[in-house]
Design a protein around this motif. Structure first.
Motif, PDB file in Angstrom:
ATOM      1  N   THR A 170       3.343   5.688  -6.884  1.00 17.57           N
ATOM      2  CA  THR A 170       4.456   5.006  -6.668  1.00 17.57           C
ATOM      3  C   THR A 170       4.987   4.141  -7.082  1.00 17.57           C
ATOM      4  O   THR A 170       4.491   2.831  -7.691  1.00 17.57           O
ATOM      5  CB  THR A 170       4.620   4.010  -5.430  1.00 17.57           C
ATOM      6  OG1 THR A 170       3.867   5.357  -4.317  1.00 17.57           O
ATOM      7  CG2 THR A 170       6.027   3.569  -4.338  1.00 17.57           C
ATOM      8  N   ASP A 171       6.461   3.405  -8.293  1.00 14.98           N
ATOM      9  CA  ASP A 171       6.500   2.475  -9.000  1.00 14.98           C
ATOM     10  C   ASP A 171       6.748   1.683  -8.183  1.00 14.98           C
ATOM     11  O   ASP A 171       7.993   1.211  -8.084  1.00 14.98           O
ATOM     12  CB  ASP A 171       7.533   3.326  -9.526  1.00 14.98           C
ATOM     13  CG  ASP A 171       8.223   2.215 -10.742  1.00 14.98           C
ATOM     14  OD1 ASP A 171       8.080   0.769 -11.015  1.00 14.98           O
ATOM     15  OD2 ASP A 171       9.467   2.880 -11.982  1.00 14.98           O
ATOM     16  N   VAL A 172       6.260   0.395  -8.437  1.00 16.42           N
ATOM     17  CA  VAL A 172       7.159  -0.625  -7.526  1.00 16.42           C
ATOM     18  C   VAL A 172       7.446  -1.682  -7.845  1.00 16.42           C
ATOM     19  O   VAL A 172       8.643  -2.491  -6.783  1.00 16.42           O
ATOM     20  CB  VAL A 172       5.848  -2.138  -7.826  1.00 16.42           C
ATOM     21  CG1 VAL A 172       5.917  -3.118  -6.686  1.00 16.42           C
ATOM     22  CG2 VAL A 172       3.950  -1.406  -6.875  1.00 16.42           C
TER      23      VAL A 172
ATOM     24  N   THR B 297       0.760  -1.001   0.114  1.00 11.71           N
ATOM     25  CA  THR B 297      -0.014  -0.006   0.036  1.00 11.71           C
ATOM     26  C   THR B 297       1.069   0.989  -0.118  1.00 11.71           C
ATOM     27  O   THR B 297       2.300   0.904  -0.054  1.00 11.71           O
ATOM     28  CB  THR B 297      -1.044  -0.076   1.294  1.00 11.71           C
ATOM     29  OG1 THR B 297      -1.814   0.972   0.562  1.00 11.71           O
ATOM     30  CG2 THR B 297       0.173  -0.066   2.373  1.00 11.71           C
ATOM     31  N   ALA B 298       0.369   2.139  -0.102  1.00  9.64           N
ATOM     32  CA  ALA B 298       0.978   3.415   0.196  1.00  9.64           C
ATOM     33  C   ALA B 298       1.404   3.714   1.259  1.00  9.64           C
ATOM     34  O   ALA B 298       1.126   3.255   2.681  1.00  9.64           O
ATOM     35  CB  ALA B 298       0.182   4.875  -0.364  1.00  9.64           C
ATOM     36  N   GLY B 299       1.979   4.556   1.635  1.00 13.01           N
ATOM     37  CA  GLY B 299       3.044   4.442   3.104  1.00 13.01           C
ATOM     38  C   GLY B 299       2.263   5.669   3.500  1.00 13.01           C
ATOM     39  O   GLY B 299       2.137   5.290   4.885  1.00 13.01           O
TER      40      GLY B 299
ATOM     41  N   SER C 128      -6.523   6.225  -2.473  1.00 12.82           N
ATOM     42  CA  SER C 128      -4.618   6.042  -2.061  1.00 12.82           C
ATOM     43  C   SER C 128      -4.264   4.701  -1.653  1.00 12.82           C
ATOM     44  O   SER C 128      -4.558   3.704  -1.005  1.00 12.82           O
ATOM     45  CB  SER C 128      -4.227   7.047  -0.810  1.00 12.82           C
ATOM     46  OG  SER C 128      -4.971   8.419  -1.591  1.00 12.82           O
ATOM     47  N   GLY C 129      -3.294   4.074  -1.870  1.00 10.64           N
ATOM     48  CA  GLY C 129      -2.394   2.662  -1.452  1.00 10.64           C
ATOM     49  C   GLY C 129      -3.285   1.775  -2.898  1.00 10.64           C
ATOM     50  O   GLY C 129      -2.431   0.384  -2.467  1.00 10.64           O
ATOM     51  N   GLY C 130      -4.035   2.464  -3.138  1.00 11.90           N
ATOM     52  CA  GLY C 130      -4.851   0.795  -4.745  1.00 11.90           C
ATOM     53  C   GLY C 130      -3.718   0.581  -5.659  1.00 11.90           C
ATOM     54  O   GLY C 130      -2.687   1.444  -5.450  1.00 11.90           O
TER      55      GLY C 130
ATOM     56  N   THR D 294      -1.229   4.297  -6.050  1.00 11.99           N
ATOM     57  CA  THR D 294      -1.752   5.404  -5.966  1.00 11.99           C
ATOM     58  C   THR D 294      -1.406   5.684  -4.880  1.00 11.99           C
ATOM     59  O   THR D 294      -1.557   6.350  -3.614  1.00 11.99           O
ATOM     60  CB  THR D 294      -3.526   5.169  -5.915  1.00 11.99           C
ATOM     61  OG1 THR D 294      -3.916   4.028  -6.602  1.00 11.99           O
ATOM     62  CG2 THR D 294      -4.090   6.464  -6.317  1.00 11.99           C
ATOM     63  N   SER D 295      -0.594   7.722  -5.491  1.00 10.64           N
ATOM     64  CA  SER D 295       0.095   8.204  -4.785  1.00 10.64           C
ATOM     65  C   SER D 295      -0.578   9.527  -4.591  1.00 10.64           C
ATOM     66  O   SER D 295      -1.485  10.082  -3.161  1.00 10.64           O
ATOM     67  CB  SER D 295       1.568   7.661  -4.786  1.00 10.64           C
ATOM     68  OG  SER D 295       1.925   8.861  -3.629  1.00 10.64           O
TER      69      SER D 295
END
Length: 279
Positions: free
Chosen positions: A267-269, A83-85, A233-235, A247-248
């Protein structure tokens, strides 16, 4: 402009204070407002559609007291998710997989308590750099037709996905501008957009050098109208059979015309693949 997601109160108070201060002011540089001062956590699926139930079995809803506040995704593992930070929350978080209409009990869904939230050690809440976190689960999800992880990309660096590569972004966030609770999506929505090369997204016509390594862009360049703009967010961002993004944040809102030049930032995983495996 994207408004604050109504879920932001779930962030740690210290992070929320920093984020609130950041969004409260703007700085003019050569007559142009600083993007850093106007970044917004992503909370809307705009221009997308409800998908068939359980057609995206890797998507997770992060919930607290039964309320959705961020997305996450299963990729490579069943005992942890990404997920997102900025979705970090220390207490009482439940990860729900196999969900579609999240305000109802669904027998096909699986719930697990989040036992640990591991935020990237270089996460910067002001710039939203290294905006990635791993959530550890109380027990692994059980893989079936409703709950199924995607693959993780191998370790890669900037622009590894070709410009205009088709990607899908999914979430339960708001579908219109503003934080109107009645407009929060009850069912999972997704949009199909395209990767915008880092070199293009970071040029003078777009983010003008404001992007950092480990970020990627996606949208409809020159048109806008489709974006994940926070609840989202985080998805996940899906490409082929892989989760390639998280998603950031975004700058502006696609329904206000700005999405044509300021596409969604993710965010580029692949940039963090080795770090993900170590957690």
């Amino acid at each position: 402009m994207c408004s604050f997601s109504s879920t932001l109160f779930l962030l740690e108070e210290s992070n929320l204070a920093i984020i609130s201060m950041k969004f409260a002011w703007s700085v003019a540089i050569s007559g142009v407002a600083s993007v850093n001062a106007l970044r917004k956590l992503s909370s809307f699926i705009v221009g997308g559609d409800e998908v068939a139930p359980n057609s995206e079995p890797y998507v997770i809803s992060l919930q607290r007291s039964g309320a959705h506040f961020c997305g996450a995704s299963l990729a490579g593992y069943l005992n942890k998710a990404i997920t997102a930070g900025h979705c970090h929350n220390s207490y009482g978080v439940t990860a729900v997989a196999g969900a579609h209409r999240i305000e109802l009990y669904e027998s096909r869904s699986q719930s697990r308590s989040v036992t640990q939230f591991i935020v990237h050690p270089s996460y910067n809440s002001y710039l939203l750099e290294n905006d990635i976190a791993i959530i550890k689960l109380s027990s692994p999800f059980v893989e079936n037709e409703y709950v199924k992880p995607l693959f993780l990309p191998r370790q890669e660096f900037q622009d590894w996905l070709p410009h205009n590569s088709p990607v899908r972004v999914c979430g339960w966030g708001n579908t219109v501008p503003g934080d109107v609770p009645s407009q929060m999506a009850k069912e999972l929505h997704c949009i199909d957009i395209n990767v915008i090369a880092y070199s293009i997204c970071n040029d003078r016509q777009h983010y003008n050098g404001e992007l950092s390594p480990g970020m990627m862009c996606a949208g409809v360049d020159g048109l806008g109208g489709k974006d994940a703009c926070g609840g989202d967010s985080g998805g996940p961002v899906k490409y082929s059979d892989m989760v390639v993004g998280i998603t950031s944040w975004s700058y502006g809102h696609p329904h206000q015309g700005q999405g044509a030049y300021y596409p969604g930032v993710y965010t580029d995983v692949a940039w963090y693949r080795n770090w993900i495996d170590l957690q």
